[in-house]
Design an enzyme around this catalytic site. Sequence first.
Site, PDB file in Angstrom:
ATOM      1  N   SER A 265     -73.564 -68.911  38.001  1.00 38.58           N
ATOM      2  CA  SER A 265     -75.039 -69.918  38.408  1.00 38.58           C
ATOM      3  C   SER A 265     -74.886 -71.365  37.729  1.00 38.58           C
ATOM      4  O   SER A 265     -73.932 -71.764  37.220  1.00 38.58           O
ATOM      5  CB  SER A 265     -76.758 -69.051  37.467  1.00 38.58           C
ATOM      6  OG  SER A 265     -76.498 -69.184  36.254  1.00 38.58           O
ATOM      7  N   LYS A 266     -75.896 -72.117  38.322  1.00 36.43           N
ATOM      8  CA  LYS A 266     -75.876 -73.144  37.604  1.00 36.43           C
ATOM      9  C   LYS A 266     -76.150 -73.142  35.978  1.00 36.43           C
ATOM     10  O   LYS A 266     -75.508 -74.202  35.770  1.00 36.43           O
ATOM     11  CB  LYS A 266     -77.011 -73.775  37.921  1.00 36.43           C
ATOM     12  CG  LYS A 266     -77.085 -75.958  37.428  1.00 36.43           C
ATOM     13  CD  LYS A 266     -78.276 -76.424  38.078  1.00 36.43           C
ATOM     14  CE  LYS A 266     -78.226 -78.070  37.500  1.00 36.43           C
ATOM     15  NZ  LYS A 266     -78.757 -77.637  35.994  1.00 36.43           N
ATOM     16  N   ARG A 267     -77.090 -72.510  35.411  1.00 30.78           N
ATOM     17  CA  ARG A 267     -77.645 -72.225  34.062  1.00 30.78           C
ATOM     18  C   ARG A 267     -75.968 -71.986  32.974  1.00 30.78           C
ATOM     19  O   ARG A 267     -75.372 -72.298  32.311  1.00 30.78           O
ATOM     20  CB  ARG A 267     -77.898 -70.716  34.020  1.00 30.78           C
ATOM     21  CG  ARG A 267     -79.194 -71.265  34.381  1.00 30.78           C
ATOM     22  CD  ARG A 267     -80.824 -70.781  32.725  1.00 30.78           C
ATOM     23  NE  ARG A 267     -80.039 -69.774  31.621  1.00 30.78           N
ATOM     24  CZ  ARG A 267     -80.874 -68.652  32.163  1.00 30.78           C
ATOM     25  NH1 ARG A 267     -81.623 -68.405  32.777  1.00 30.78           N
ATOM     26  NH2 ARG A 267     -80.132 -67.287  31.207  1.00 30.78           N
ATOM     27  N   GLY A 269     -72.889 -73.259  33.719  1.00 34.53           N
ATOM     28  CA  GLY A 269     -72.343 -74.029  34.395  1.00 34.53           C
ATOM     29  C   GLY A 269     -71.976 -75.261  32.944  1.00 34.53           C
ATOM     30  O   GLY A 269     -72.353 -75.898  32.406  1.00 34.53           O
ATOM     31  N   ASP A 270     -74.135 -75.074  32.742  1.00 31.82           N
ATOM     32  CA  ASP A 270     -74.545 -76.249  31.472  1.00 31.82           C
ATOM     33  C   ASP A 270     -74.240 -75.797  30.174  1.00 31.82           C
ATOM     34  O   ASP A 270     -74.342 -76.150  29.819  1.00 31.82           O
ATOM     35  CB  ASP A 270     -76.407 -75.906  31.948  1.00 31.82           C
ATOM     36  CG  ASP A 270     -76.472 -76.592  33.207  1.00 31.82           C
ATOM     37  OD1 ASP A 270     -76.055 -77.676  33.927  1.00 31.82           O
ATOM     38  OD2 ASP A 270     -77.977 -76.699  33.614  1.00 31.82           O
TER      39      ASP A 270
END
Length: 511
Positions: A265-267, A269-270
């Site tokens: 998920s984007k999380r 990656g962040d």
Amino acid sequence: MEKKVRVRFAPSPTGPLHIGGLRTALFNYLFAKKHNGVFILRIEDTDQARYVSGAEEYITESLKWCGLTVDEGINEGGKYGPYRQSERKDIYKKEVLKLIKNGNAYYAFDTSEELNDMRKELEKNNSSVRQYNAATRGNMKNSFTLSKEELKKKLESGEPHVIRFNIPENQELTVNDIIRGKVTVNTSQLDDKVLFKSDGMPTYHLANIVDDLSMKISHVIRGEEWLPSLPLHVLLYKSFGKESEMPQFAHLPLLLKPNGKGKLSKRDGDKMGFPVFPIEWKDPKTKETAAGYREDGYLVEAFINLLALLGWSPGTHQEFFTIDELIEQFDLKRVGKAGAKFSHEKAKWFNQHYLKEKSDKELAELFLPILKQKGIDAKKDYVEKVVALVKERLVFTNDFWNQSAFFFETPETYNPKVVKKRWKSDTPKEILKIKEILDKIPNDNFNTASTENAVKEHIITNKLNFGKILNPLRLVITGTGGGPHLFDIISMIGKDETIKRINKGVLVFSS
Ligand code: GLU
């Protein structure tokens, strides 16, 4: 005769394209090119509520950056268009009426409260059925339960309604997937899905099948999340009487977090510092920017190579592939069922490899625009020489400036840790001596060897400590510690600039 290969990438413009979506596009593209087929871009924008402005342009731009050239699509046109579903409304309406006519679809007038009540009732009775289907539709407000007159009246008065698919009761249905093989389901487990909504728009399921048929799609290659819809889709083809024109299906494995636990998920990656989007995305509502591979300094070759190996393997030890090699070797049969773990380390490793593979000239071309953005108008052959000196240290194209700024401008700031460690009370005297020595070298002989020999000779003759001279010298020249060979830098920036930097450093640190 074999059916001509026609595949489509069919994203919904609901936000930026996740790298999983781009992998789907890549596999479709590779498959099309391998079989001399056609790669189609279709925009599935029937869900108006989820439409995000700018998402369509983002999709197009991402495909362009990746070199996945579209043969037919929203911008290219083609004889099976339009390729944007919102422009095909009339087609869906006509098609769904065919299903009403042949008894495979029906009108339903249930309000959302009534649907909720139905679900609650089923839950209360601990019923094994939870769907709107043969088991329950007899208790609801639809073509089966209303009289002909009532139905006609309701339709004529424009009462809000949907059109549902009439799923047959208790049939064994076997569907086939190229990657997963045969799966058998009982149709009683399926839901009478809505095909046409009360807002006059088709749902994904109807539009998708109608378009795949009319665009003569031969293979549907898409993410695993659509596998549960496959039985419904197969039944839809049958209901249209088009089973013989049904495409073949291949559902690609999920992209997993680096630890393999759950969807990427984007999380993630962040948290771990890598992008999950191909190019930067500026959210039109929140104005937040999400990182992209392109802007983070990845080379597109590395990005494509990385994506290709997420789920597909060549069956050999080869790890690096040009796009042509990928096209040649790609085979849906070598796509795995198990989720593919994303690895940031591997992504960096690929990028470093492709950066090193480029010639100094190619890299200089890549870096010239970066310099220009900084207001530096450097000569190409100078940049090429800089590239040769810093290349080994680069992982991303963005590292270039950090690794080489001192070749282009006098340091503005000095790394405080290095200053503290390397600049002592007797340093100015020693460094000014070095300046004198360098100043004596004639301009036309000011090069790596002459400067290095002169400075080293001075250190040896005066029994000085190499580190005590060379470290602060590097500090005033580059603003920091580490980097390419110091005398290469000195020779590149030239005598005047070297003298200027020594003077500036001494002044800054003595004040
Ligand atoms: N619009 C669907 C999506 O966004 C396409 C699924 C399919 O390829 O059938 O994933």
